[in-house]
Design a protein around this motif. Structure first.
Motif, PDB file in Angstrom:
ATOM      1  N   GLU A  31       0.824  -1.211   0.000  1.00 47.29           N
ATOM      2  CA  GLU A  31       0.000   0.000   0.000  1.00 47.29           C
ATOM      3  C   GLU A  31       0.859   1.262   0.000  1.00 47.29           C
ATOM      4  OE1 GLU A  31      -3.368   0.555   2.477  1.00 47.29           O
ATOM      5  OE2 GLU A  31      -4.181  -1.429   2.059  1.00 47.29           O
ATOM      6  N   ALA A  32       1.966   1.242   0.734  1.00 46.85           N
ATOM      7  CA  ALA A  32       2.841   2.417   0.787  1.00 46.85           C
ATOM      8  C   ALA A  32       3.425   2.717  -0.602  1.00 46.85           C
ATOM      9  CB  ALA A  32       3.958   2.202   1.797  1.00 46.85           C
ATOM     10  N   VAL A  33       3.891   1.690  -1.272  1.00 43.40           N
ATOM     11  CA  VAL A  33       4.461   1.874  -2.618  1.00 43.40           C
ATOM     12  C   VAL A  33       3.373   2.303  -3.597  1.00 43.40           C
ATOM     13  CG1 VAL A  33       5.539   0.667  -4.569  1.00 43.40           C
ATOM     14  CG2 VAL A  33       6.405   0.313  -2.246  1.00 43.40           C
ATOM     15  N   LEU A  34       2.222   1.652  -3.551  1.00 41.94           N
ATOM     16  CA  LEU A  34       1.127   1.989  -4.461  1.00 41.94           C
ATOM     17  C   LEU A  34       0.633   3.418  -4.241  1.00 41.94           C
ATOM     18  CD1 LEU A  34      -0.728   0.962  -6.699  1.00 41.94           C
ATOM     19  CD2 LEU A  34      -2.242   0.044  -4.929  1.00 41.94           C
ATOM     20  N   MET A  35       0.479   3.811  -2.988  1.00 45.98           N
ATOM     21  CA  MET A  35       0.038   5.177  -2.676  1.00 45.98           C
ATOM     22  C   MET A  35       1.039   6.191  -3.223  1.00 45.98           C
ATOM     23  SD  MET A  35      -2.385   6.663  -0.709  1.00 45.98           S
ATOM     24  CE  MET A  35      -2.646   7.994   0.407  1.00 45.98           C
ATOM     25  N   SER A  36       2.317   5.910  -3.055  1.00 43.38           N
ATOM     26  CA  SER A  36       3.355   6.801  -3.572  1.00 43.38           C
ATOM     27  C   SER A  36       3.279   6.882  -5.089  1.00 43.38           C
ATOM     28  CB  SER A  36       4.739   6.315  -3.131  1.00 43.38           C
ATOM     29  OG  SER A  36       5.736   7.137  -3.688  1.00 43.38           O
ATOM     30  N   LYS A  37       3.084   5.747  -5.735  1.00 42.87           N
ATOM     31  CA  LYS A  37       3.015   5.721  -7.201  1.00 42.87           C
ATOM     32  C   LYS A  37       1.776   6.455  -7.728  1.00 42.87           C
ATOM     33  CE  LYS A  37       6.591   3.782  -8.907  1.00 42.87           C
ATOM     34  NZ  LYS A  37       7.452   4.638  -9.718  1.00 42.87           N
ATOM     35  N   ILE A  38       0.691   6.404  -6.982  1.00 48.82           N
ATOM     36  CA  ILE A  38      -0.523   7.104  -7.407  1.00 48.82           C
ATOM     37  C   ILE A  38      -0.342   8.612  -7.269  1.00 48.82           C
ATOM     38  CG2 ILE A  38      -2.952   7.538  -6.830  1.00 48.82           C
ATOM     39  CD1 ILE A  38      -3.148   4.522  -6.123  1.00 48.82           C
ATOM     40  N   ILE A  48       5.171  10.055   1.498  1.00 50.12           N
ATOM     41  CA  ILE A  48       3.881   9.430   1.195  1.00 50.12           C
ATOM     42  C   ILE A  48       3.869   8.002   1.744  1.00 50.12           C
ATOM     43  CG2 ILE A  48       2.365   8.602  -0.648  1.00 50.12           C
ATOM     44  CD1 ILE A  48       3.468  10.980  -2.355  1.00 50.12           C
ATOM     45  N   MET A  49       4.963   7.294   1.539  1.00 44.71           N
ATOM     46  CA  MET A  49       5.042   5.912   2.015  1.00 44.71           C
ATOM     47  C   MET A  49       4.941   5.851   3.544  1.00 44.71           C
ATOM     48  SD  MET A  49       7.917   4.512  -0.649  1.00 44.71           S
ATOM     49  CE  MET A  49       7.998   2.872   0.013  1.00 44.71           C
ATOM     50  N   PHE A  50       5.583   6.790   4.222  1.00 45.42           N
ATOM     51  CA  PHE A  50       5.518   6.851   5.685  1.00 45.42           C
ATOM     52  C   PHE A  50       4.082   7.124   6.140  1.00 45.42           C
ATOM     53  CE2 PHE A  50       5.727   9.278   9.677  1.00 45.42           C
ATOM     54  CZ  PHE A  50       6.346   8.339  10.484  1.00 45.42           C
ATOM     55  N   SER A  51       3.432   8.076   5.491  1.00 41.15           N
ATOM     56  CA  SER A  51       2.044   8.399   5.822  1.00 41.15           C
ATOM     57  C   SER A  51       1.146   7.178   5.641  1.00 41.15           C
ATOM     58  CB  SER A  51       1.550   9.552   4.940  1.00 41.15           C
ATOM     59  OG  SER A  51       0.180   9.766   5.132  1.00 41.15           O
ATOM     60  N   SER A  52       1.317   6.492   4.534  1.00 36.67           N
ATOM     61  CA  SER A  52       0.517   5.299   4.265  1.00 36.67           C
ATOM     62  C   SER A  52       0.769   4.216   5.307  1.00 36.67           C
ATOM     63  CB  SER A  52       0.825   4.767   2.863  1.00 36.67           C
ATOM     64  OG  SER A  52       0.077   3.615   2.597  1.00 36.67           O
ATOM     65  N   ALA A  53       2.014   4.020   5.670  1.00 32.31           N
ATOM     66  CA  ALA A  53       2.346   3.007   6.683  1.00 32.31           C
ATOM     67  C   ALA A  53       1.727   3.363   8.033  1.00 32.31           C
ATOM     68  CB  ALA A  53       3.858   2.856   6.806  1.00 32.31           C
ATOM     69  N   ILE A  54       1.836   4.622   8.421  1.00 27.28           N
ATOM     70  CA  ILE A  54       1.252   5.075   9.698  1.00 27.28           C
ATOM     71  C   ILE A  54      -0.263   4.879   9.685  1.00 27.28           C
ATOM     72  CG2 ILE A  54       0.803   7.118  11.153  1.00 27.28           C
ATOM     73  CD1 ILE A  54       3.638   6.000  11.420  1.00 27.28           C
ATOM     74  N   SER A  55      -0.920   5.261   8.592  1.00 25.02           N
ATOM     75  CA  SER A  55      -2.375   5.129   8.531  1.00 25.02           C
ATOM     76  C   SER A  55      -2.802   3.663   8.544  1.00 25.02           C
ATOM     77  CB  SER A  55      -2.944   5.856   7.309  1.00 25.02           C
ATOM     78  OG  SER A  55      -2.597   5.220   6.113  1.00 25.02           O
ATOM     79  N   ASN A  56      -2.007   2.788   7.933  1.00 20.37           N
ATOM     80  CA  ASN A  56      -2.316   1.354   7.957  1.00 20.37           C
ATOM     81  C   ASN A  56      -2.166   0.771   9.352  1.00 20.37           C
ATOM     82  OD1 ASN A  56      -2.871  -0.373   5.402  1.00 20.37           O
ATOM     83  ND2 ASN A  56      -1.654   1.359   4.713  1.00 20.37           N
ATOM     84  N   VAL A  57      -1.108   1.125  10.032  1.00 19.02           N
ATOM     85  CA  VAL A  57      -0.901   0.631  11.399  1.00 19.02           C
ATOM     86  C   VAL A  57      -2.020   1.146  12.306  1.00 19.02           C
ATOM     87  CG1 VAL A  57       0.620   0.747  13.416  1.00 19.02           C
ATOM     88  CG2 VAL A  57       1.586   0.313  11.145  1.00 19.02           C
ATOM     89  N   ALA A  58      -2.367   2.416  12.155  1.00 15.94           N
ATOM     90  CA  ALA A  58      -3.442   2.990  12.976  1.00 15.94           C
ATOM     91  C   ALA A  58      -4.775   2.306  12.692  1.00 15.94           C
ATOM     92  CB  ALA A  58      -3.555   4.490  12.728  1.00 15.94           C
ATOM     93  N   SER A  59      -5.106   2.102  11.405  1.00 14.01           N
ATOM     94  CA  SER A  59      -6.382   1.455  11.089  1.00 14.01           C
ATOM     95  C   SER A  59      -6.390   0.015  11.587  1.00 14.01           C
ATOM     96  CB  SER A  59      -6.684   1.517   9.592  1.00 14.01           C
ATOM     97  OG  SER A  59      -5.862   0.641   8.855  1.00 14.01           O
ATOM     98  N   GLY A  60      -5.246  -0.656  11.532  1.00 11.53           N
ATOM     99  CA  GLY A  60      -5.162  -2.018  12.063  1.00 11.53           C
ATOM    100  C   GLY A  60      -5.360  -2.058  13.560  1.00 11.53           C
ATOM    101  N   ALA A  61      -4.713  -1.137  14.264  1.00  8.18           N
ATOM    102  CA  ALA A  61      -4.848  -1.087  15.727  1.00  8.18           C
ATOM    103  C   ALA A  61      -6.275  -0.748  16.134  1.00  8.18           C
ATOM    104  CB  ALA A  61      -3.870  -0.068  16.306  1.00  8.18           C
ATOM    105  N   ILE A  62      -6.860   0.233  15.463  1.00  4.34           N
ATOM    106  CA  ILE A  62      -8.245   0.610  15.770  1.00  4.34           C
ATOM    107  C   ILE A  62      -9.188  -0.538  15.415  1.00  4.34           C
ATOM    108  CG2 ILE A  62     -10.134   2.166  15.134  1.00  4.34           C
ATOM    109  CD1 ILE A  62      -7.906   4.362  14.819  1.00  4.34           C
TER     110      ILE A  62
END
Length: 159
Positions: A31-38, A48-62
């Motif tokens: 997702e991080a790579v794909l988000m960056s490519k988009i 962008i990759m860092f943001s995507s990774a943070i949002s994925n970890v947060a959504s997983g934890a929530i």
């Protein structure tokens, strides 16, 4: 044991085992790579990759916390319900409907959380609509691929 047999325990247990963690890390990287490519097609952008990774970890934890609060973590865990034939009877239309409902709720919840976090973290360089669109596209693609992998294995379509 590294792998857990789907015939003796819930597939949801995979989320807490090495195989589950490896799968989740692969999804986060994808997702991080794909988000960056988009958002920046010509090169990878680590912001962008860092943001995507943070949002994925947060959504997983929530997602895990909500899952635990609602039903002791057996459904809606991490990005999508990790289930097998032990939890979902594929011959029962009610069971399939409930599963589809959980899967849809998990997807909507994930996208909502990730859009909020990504838009906050990327607000200096991208408009909200641009981030929202990229987040939705990224999640649709990763959901399709992730679901095909997980459910093909958990429902014994592949070994």
């Amino acid at each position: 044991m590294f792998l857990l047999s789907t015939t003796s325990a819930s597939f949801g247990k995979y989320a807490t085992m090495p195989m589950g963690w490896i799968f989740m890390v692969c999804i986060i990287i994808f997702e991080a790579v794909l988000m960056s490519k988009i958002l920046k097609p010509r090169k990878l952008d680590f912001g962008i990759m860092f943001s995507s990774a943070i949002s994925n970890v947060a959504s997983g934890a929530i997602g895990a916390a909500v899952s635990k609060a609602i039903n002791d973590g057996w459904m809606l865990i991490i990005w999508f319900p990790w289930v097998s034939q032990l939890e979902v009877d594929t011959t029962n239309t009610n069971s399939l409907f409930e599963f589809a409902l959980y899967l849809t709720a998990a997807f909507i919840g994930t996208v909502f959380i990730e859009v909020i976090i990504n838009s906050i973290l990327l607000r200096r360089n991208y408009y909200f609509k641009t981030v929202m669109r990229a987040t939705i596209i990224t999640n649709v693609i990763s959901y399709i691929i992730g679901c095909l992998i997980i459910y093909s294995y958990s429902f014994s379509f592949i070994d």
